[in-house]
Each structure stands twice: as C-alpha cells, then as structure tokens.
Design an enzyme around this catalytic site. Structure first.
Site, mmCIF file in Angstrom:
data_model
loop_
_atom_site.group_PDB
_atom_site.id
_atom_site.type_symbol
_atom_site.label_atom_id
_atom_site.label_comp_id
_atom_site.label_asym_id
_atom_site.label_seq_id
_atom_site.Cartn_x
_atom_site.Cartn_y
_atom_site.Cartn_z
ATOM 1 N N ASP A 71 0.865 -1.119 -0.061
ATOM 2 C CA ASP A 71 0.094 0.054 0.014
ATOM 3 C C ASP A 71 0.926 1.140 0.103
ATOM 4 O O ASP A 71 1.367 1.518 1.035
ATOM 5 C CB ASP A 71 -0.889 -0.119 1.115
ATOM 6 C CG ASP A 71 -1.926 1.236 1.263
ATOM 7 O OD1 ASP A 71 -1.594 2.026 0.286
ATOM 8 O OD2 ASP A 71 -2.733 1.240 2.135
ATOM 9 N N SER A 144 5.039 8.615 -15.353
ATOM 10 C CA SER A 144 4.257 9.940 -15.040
ATOM 11 C C SER A 144 3.272 10.252 -16.036
ATOM 12 O O SER A 144 2.596 9.173 -16.408
ATOM 13 C CB SER A 144 5.304 11.037 -15.291
ATOM 14 O OG SER A 144 5.080 12.240 -15.125
ATOM 15 N N TYR A 172 -2.832 16.499 -8.915
ATOM 16 C CA TYR A 172 -2.587 15.311 -9.832
ATOM 17 C C TYR A 172 -1.236 15.670 -10.587
ATOM 18 O O TYR A 172 -0.321 15.097 -10.912
ATOM 19 C CB TYR A 172 -3.741 14.770 -10.518
ATOM 20 C CG TYR A 172 -3.243 13.896 -11.332
ATOM 21 C CD1 TYR A 172 -2.936 12.478 -10.814
ATOM 22 C CD2 TYR A 172 -3.320 13.934 -12.912
ATOM 23 C CE1 TYR A 172 -2.452 11.359 -11.742
ATOM 24 C CE2 TYR A 172 -2.705 12.987 -13.705
ATOM 25 C CZ TYR A 172 -2.528 11.665 -13.274
ATOM 26 O OH TYR A 172 -1.913 10.643 -13.816
ATOM 27 N N LYS A 176 2.436 14.282 -10.800
ATOM 28 C CA LYS A 176 3.173 13.688 -12.146
ATOM 29 C C LYS A 176 4.420 14.696 -12.225
ATOM 30 O O LYS A 176 5.444 13.956 -12.912
ATOM 31 C CB LYS A 176 2.282 13.932 -13.294
ATOM 32 C CG LYS A 176 1.029 12.914 -13.078
ATOM 33 C CD LYS A 176 1.270 11.392 -13.124
ATOM 34 C CE LYS A 176 1.594 10.703 -11.900
ATOM 35 N NZ LYS A 176 1.940 9.275 -12.187
#
Length: 303
Positions: A71, A144, A172, A176
């Site tokens: 996890d 990515s 987000y 990346k």
C-alpha cells in the site's frame, strides 16, 4: 518507429517488480515481461485483486508471478513490502513504479500526506529507496503523465496540502511533475542505476473513473468510462513503460511516451517540461521527500 513488443529481448534470469499490476497499464506491463521470460513480482494494495491478477497472469502466460502486498499510501506497508522482497531475493533488475491515483477527492495517506502526492510520489520514493540495495546496477522506470505539463512548480507544503484550497487536478499534475523530478534526480545521485521515465498517453484504464467513484460521483465515473472508448488500449498504453524497462540502448533520464503527439501510438523519446528538468527544484523535492519518508535512496544503495 516500428518497435513492437516482439523487439523486447529475452528476459530469462531477470527479475522485475511492477507496482499497481492488478489491472490496466501495470497488468499489461507485468504480462509482457512474463511472456519474455522475466520473473515478475506483482505489488498491489488489495489482496483479493492481487491474487486474482496473479491467477489471470499465470493463465495468460503460463508463468507464475509472485504476489507482494503493498500500500503506497502507508509508509509502514512500503517498508514491510520492501523487507519481504529483500528477505526473499538478493537482486532486482527492473522496478516499474507504475501505481497511482488520479484526481481524487481530498484524502490523506496513513502518514498524513495529501493522498495523490503521498501515493504517486512519496510511496514510490520510499519503495525505491528501500529496494535500492537490491537494484545496484538495475533499472528504475517511473511512470508519469503528460498532465505534468500543467504543473508550474511544487512546494514542500504541497506534500501536506490541507482540504482548504485543495484542487484535485492541479494536485494530480504536481504529483506527476514530482515523478519526473525524482526520476532525473535519482539518475544524478545514483548513476549506477538507470533511471528512466515513461507515460502512456491517453489509455483506457480504470484510473480516470477511480477518483469520481471514490467521491461517490457515479455519473462522472460513467462519463469517464464513455470517454475511454476513444482512448488507446491499456496494452498500447503500456508500450512506453515496456520500452523504458527493456530497451538496451536507453540513456540516463530518457523519457518515453507515445509518438503521435504524445497521445497514442508506438513509443518514442519525448521531452518533459523545463520545470520537470529543473535540478534545483529536484534537489529540493528530494530533500523534502527524505524528511517525509525517513529514507534516502542515494544513501541506501550501499547499505
């Protein structure tokens, strides 16, 4: 470019670990690596889904993958997974940091970090660091997204972003961007390991719908499922990762994406943004990440 998965060399005797390999890009990456002879460790969070993926991979390839419980949103789980792998094997040739979450509602990891940066970046940073003694002269592929292009920077505060002011898509994009900053800095700090990056373009996976589902937005999840009808397959989306993981002549810091406007098609070397290649920002992110995770991959390589 005429590359296809048939061009992947024989991987017999090589060992790879792929995160998030229960579905989508990770599953397809693991499948092709198995087909070419690699021993593959399937690392994922959900035990039932992982067991199912292992069974499906065995049926599809005739090869037996290895299940690893991981996890990435729990640094203690990362430590347990890496310890298990280190106790079971003396080397690792390929690490594909593929797993991730996208545009989730505001959540925190077990350790109190914003979920997207905590999972997509910090979890993989810690995993790579803890596996570094096994990698030595191996290869790390960090996955990515072209969404990194909309991120103008990243600050330490972003790792502990609070609900107030949280915006899921910019966060987000920052996660990346963090992936690429880490990829470049790893190559600079640990040159014995080949550190490369990849992105899938726009591929049909469950990732886009997962965020709306987590937020209980069933209609938006269905909309994403409809949009995915126009995307390339998950198998095609995995091509850049597979190219990055197996191409013999790649240079340090190579970044691979689809050749057709980075949207779809055969893999090719593509160019990240200037921000993603900023060494000062990468050094800062590395320092913040060491403090957050308690491990430095550059120091772990010789331990």
């Amino acid at each position: 470019m005429t590359w296809s998965t048939a061009d992947i060399p024989d991987l017999t005797g090589r060992r790879a670990l792929v995160t998030g390999a229960t579905s989508g890009l990770g599953y397809e990456t693991a499948k092709v690596l198995l087909e070419h002879g690699a021993e593959v460790l399937v690392a994922a969070r959900n035990p039932e889904k992982t067991a199912d993926a292992v069974q499906r991979l065995k049926q599809a390839t005739g090869k037996q993958p290895v299940r690893v419980e991981l996890d990435l949103a729990d640094l203690s789980s990362v430590e347990r997974a890496a310890t298990h792998v280190a106790n079971s094997y003396d080397s690792l040739d390929i690490l594909v940091n593929n797993a991730g979450v996208m545009a989730t509602p505001y959540r925190q990891t077990i350790d109190g970090f914003e979920l997207q940066l905590g999972t997509n970046h910090l979890g993989h940073f810690a995993l790579t660091g803890r596996l570094m003694p096994l990698l030595q002269s191996g290869r790390v592929v960090t996955v990515s997204s072209f969404m990194h292009k909309s991120a103008r920077g990243i600050a330490e505060a972003d790792l502990r972003q609070q609900a107030s002011g949280y915006s899921k898509w910019p966060q987000y994009s920052k996660s990346k961007l963090a992936n690429l900053l880490f990829m470049f800095e790893l190559g600079r700090r640990v040159p014995s390991v080949l550190s490369v990056g990849a992105h899938p373009g726009y591929a049909s996976t469950h990732l886009q719908a997962a965020g709306p589902e987590l937020a209980g937005q069933k209609l938006q999840a269905k909309v994403w499922a409809g949009i995915n009808l126009f995307a390339q397959s998950a198998a095609a989306g995995a091509w850049p990762s597979l190219y990055a993981a197996t191409r013999p002549d790649l240079h340090q810091g190579a970044y691979v994406g689809p050749s057709f406007f980075e949207y779809r098609g055969k893999p090719a070397i593509v160019r990240p943004t200037r921000t993603a290649q900023d060494p000062e920002l990468a050094q800062s992110l590395w320092a913040w990440s060491v403090e957050a995770t308690g491990i430095d991959p550059a120091l772990a390589v010789a331990s």
